[in-house]
Design a protein around this motif. Structure first.
Motif, short mmCIF file in Angstrom:
data_model
loop_
_atom_site.label_atom_id
_atom_site.label_comp_id
_atom_site.label_asym_id
_atom_site.label_seq_id
_atom_site.Cartn_x
_atom_site.Cartn_y
_atom_site.Cartn_z
N THR A 205 -9.12 25.59 -25.58
CA THR A 205 -8.74 26.95 -25.19
C THR A 205 -8.48 27.77 -26.44
N TRP A 206 -8.84 29.05 -26.38
CA TRP A 206 -8.72 29.95 -27.54
C TRP A 206 -8.57 31.38 -27.05
N GLY A 207 -7.81 32.17 -27.80
CA GLY A 207 -7.73 33.60 -27.51
C GLY A 207 -6.46 33.97 -26.76
N ASP A 208 -6.31 35.26 -26.56
CA ASP A 208 -5.14 35.82 -25.89
C ASP A 208 -5.10 35.36 -24.43
N PRO A 209 -4.01 34.72 -24.02
CA PRO A 209 -3.92 34.25 -22.63
C PRO A 209 -4.04 35.37 -21.60
N ALA A 211 -6.10 37.97 -21.92
CA ALA A 211 -7.45 38.56 -21.97
C ALA A 211 -8.29 38.03 -20.82
N PRO A 212 -9.42 38.68 -20.50
CA PRO A 212 -10.29 38.18 -19.44
C PRO A 212 -10.72 36.73 -19.71
N LYS A 213 -10.67 35.93 -18.68
CA LYS A 213 -10.98 34.50 -18.82
C LYS A 213 -12.49 34.27 -18.74
N VAL A 214 -13.05 33.70 -19.80
CA VAL A 214 -14.45 33.27 -19.84
C VAL A 214 -14.45 31.77 -20.07
N THR A 215 -15.00 31.03 -19.14
CA THR A 215 -14.98 29.56 -19.22
C THR A 215 -16.40 29.02 -19.30
N LEU A 216 -16.61 28.12 -20.27
CA LEU A 216 -17.90 27.46 -20.46
C LEU A 216 -17.74 25.99 -20.10
N VAL A 217 -18.71 25.46 -19.38
CA VAL A 217 -18.72 24.04 -19.03
C VAL A 217 -20.06 23.47 -19.47
N VAL A 263 -11.44 37.77 -25.39
CA VAL A 263 -11.49 36.94 -24.19
C VAL A 263 -10.52 35.78 -24.33
N ARG A 264 -10.16 35.22 -23.20
CA ARG A 264 -9.46 33.93 -23.17
C ARG A 264 -10.55 32.89 -22.91
N LEU A 265 -10.98 32.23 -23.97
CA LEU A 265 -12.08 31.27 -23.88
C LEU A 265 -11.55 29.90 -23.49
N ARG A 266 -12.24 29.28 -22.55
CA ARG A 266 -11.99 27.87 -22.24
C ARG A 266 -13.32 27.14 -22.27
N LEU A 267 -13.35 26.01 -22.94
CA LEU A 267 -14.55 25.19 -23.04
C LEU A 267 -14.23 23.82 -22.48
N LEU A 268 -14.96 23.42 -21.44
CA LEU A 268 -14.77 22.12 -20.80
C LEU A 268 -16.04 21.29 -20.95
N ILE A 269 -15.89 20.10 -21.49
CA ILE A 269 -17.03 19.19 -21.63
C ILE A 269 -16.66 17.84 -21.05
N PRO A 270 -17.21 17.47 -19.89
CA PRO A 270 -17.10 16.09 -19.43
C PRO A 270 -18.11 15.26 -20.22
N ALA A 271 -17.61 14.31 -21.02
CA ALA A 271 -18.47 13.54 -21.93
C ALA A 271 -18.46 12.08 -21.50
N VAL A 272 -19.65 11.57 -21.22
CA VAL A 272 -19.79 10.20 -20.71
C VAL A 272 -21.08 9.59 -21.23
N GLU A 317 -9.96 26.54 -10.81
CA GLU A 317 -8.55 26.61 -10.39
C GLU A 317 -7.81 27.80 -10.99
N GLU A 318 -8.26 28.29 -12.16
CA GLU A 318 -7.59 29.44 -12.76
C GLU A 318 -8.38 30.73 -12.58
N SER A 319 -9.34 30.74 -11.66
CA SER A 319 -10.08 31.94 -11.25
C SER A 319 -10.60 32.75 -12.44
N PRO A 320 -11.45 32.17 -13.28
CA PRO A 320 -11.93 32.92 -14.43
C PRO A 320 -12.79 34.12 -14.01
N GLU A 321 -12.85 35.10 -14.89
CA GLU A 321 -13.70 36.25 -14.63
C GLU A 321 -15.17 35.86 -14.69
N LEU A 322 -15.50 34.95 -15.62
CA LEU A 322 -16.88 34.49 -15.77
C LEU A 322 -16.86 33.00 -16.05
#
Length: 451
Positions: A205-209, A211-217, A263-272, A317-322
């Protein structure tokens, strides 16, 4: 700054870029024009002509862009010209400098050979920092995808995310092994539990909490055997690239943070690693996902959508904007559109239109495909809420997208990209091997919205 990009004041040789129609009016030195006329050079696409100076030394090159002025044609130059530092002159398309820089890429980790030292002085008025940022992001993606699985497992994908977090002051949380069950990520655990290298969920997670939430998976399957529904040797040979979604998500995250987007960036990587052992998950097994949706396993080789399902559920679960996911998900996408044109899925018409506009402008192609709801019947299950593999083999990319859609409900906009992350053969600016797809278009879109 990238080694392929030289300082603005560096000594450089010119490469005069011309089209057939513009050749007559091109501002060439008279000696260069006479030499071109004697060599019957007309500006044909991809044609390169070394131009000697009065002393016989190389004075520069003439390069043909063809009648359409194809910007990425310049990506072929680094492999054809002599080592040195150059500048592009003439009526040069805006993307030509980027194509040139991307064309210098070589994956040298396992080979001892002299590097070809070719660099470009950015054209006058070009944003050198933006150019360097893009080259760095694409290079990161290519290096990760090209690295074989013996040197790039789930832990090494985590290392790449950890390096970005440290560089940009981001927070990083990683859930590893059986802790995935304790934290309610059963699908990620099921897919990765048979491997000797523990599965994990990487959460940056990075950026102002506020700010608009942009999440990458990003799908991070470090290697995919197919599981018990094992792939053929031909189907397995390129499976080091099955973490291409994670690599592209990391590349876009780098671009976002380096730009300093609001933006409030979130990056999620399920790594297997989808491996085979006595405790591997089986066809016919049923798992309850993080979202509570029960999933019947119709095929263990449709594992990517399983790990993405848990990650998407968390993101939602945190209803991101994108919410954007990247995945080397289906062979059906390649059958439909080939390796160069990734399918894009979204119900947001405005997002689709904006993305298509930027994809064209950035020469970073994609193609919108339909989330055709009647095909949901193909992934029905008689004993669970949903099956992970479509019946009958039709519309595989669409049914995979519909499967993922089941795990997204609160995000304002969701975009799914079924990328290939690989160039089967070399094209200008796009060497054979691992590739960044769609992230330049998305970078431009996000900068427009949140710059």
């Amino acid at each position: 700054m990238s080694q392929s990009i030289a300082p603005a004041d560096a000594t450089s040789l010119p490469i005069w870029c011309v089209t057939p129609d513009g050749f007559a009016a091109a501002p060439l030195p008279e000696a260069a024009r006479r030499f071109a006329d004697s060599a019957k050079f007309t500006g044909e696409a991809g044609k390169l002509l070394p131009v000697p100076g009065a002393d016989g030394a190389l004075a520069g090159y003439l390069f043909g862009l063809g009648p359409d002025g194809e910007a990425f044609a310049a990506g072929s130059l680094p492999t054809q010209i002599a080592p040195g530092t150059y500048r592009l002159e003439g009526d040069v398309p805006a993307l030509s400098a980027l194509a040139f820089a991307l064309g210098t890429y070589r994956f040298e980790r396992y080979r001892s050979r002299p590097a070809r030292e070719v660099a470009l002085v950015p054209p006058t008025g070009a944003d050198a920092q933006a150019l360097a940022r893009t080259v760095e992001a694409v290079t990161l993606v290519r290096d990760l995808v090209n690295t074989p699985a013996n040197d790039l497992g789930p832990a090494e994908i985590e290392d790449a995310a950890r390096a970005l977090a440290a560089r940009f002051g981001a927070e990083l949380n990683v859930i590893v092994g059986d802790a995935l069950l304790e934290e309610n990520f059963p699908l990620i655990h099921a897919v990765g539990r048979a491997a000797t290298r523990a599965p994990r969920l990487i959460d940056l997670t990075w950026g102002d909490p506020d700010a608009p939430k942009v999440t990458l998976v990003g799908k991070g399957v470090a290697f995919d055997t197919g599981g018990l529904d094992i792939k053929t040797s031909a189907g397995m040979i390129l499976m080091k690239k099955d973490m291409g979604g994670a690599a592209n998500a990391l590349g876009l995250a780098l671009m976002i943070m380096a730009r300093g987007l609001k933006v409030r960036l979130r990056l999620l990587i399920p790594a297997v690693e989808n491996a085979i052992a006595g405790n591997a998950f089986r066809p016919g097994d049923v798992f309850r996902s993080r979202k509570g949706v029960t999933v019947e396993i119709g095929n263990t080789d449709a594992e990517g959508r399983l790990i993405l399902a848990d990650a998407l559920a968390l993101a939602d679960e945190e209803s991101p904007e994108l919410l954007i996911d990247f995945a080397t998900l289906t062979g059906a996408a390649r059958v439909a559109l080939g390796p160069q044109l990734p399918p894009a899925y979204t119900d947001d018409d405005a997002l689709a239109a904006d993305l298509a506009r930027h994809a064209k402008a950035e020469s970073d192609p994609l193609w919108r495909m339909p989330l055709w709801q009647p095909y949901t019947a193909m992934i029905d299950s008689k004993i669970a809420d949903i099956n992970n593999a479509g019946a009958g083999g039709f519309a595989g990319s669409i049914t995979a997208a519909l499967f993922l859609k089941r795990f997204v409900g609160s995000a304002k906009s969701w975009l799914h990209l079924d990328i290939y992350a690989w160039n089967p053969s070399t094209r200008p600016g796009r060497p054979e091997g691992g590739e960044a797809q769609t992230i330049r278009a998305l970078d431009a879109l996000l900068a427009e919205r949140y710059g």
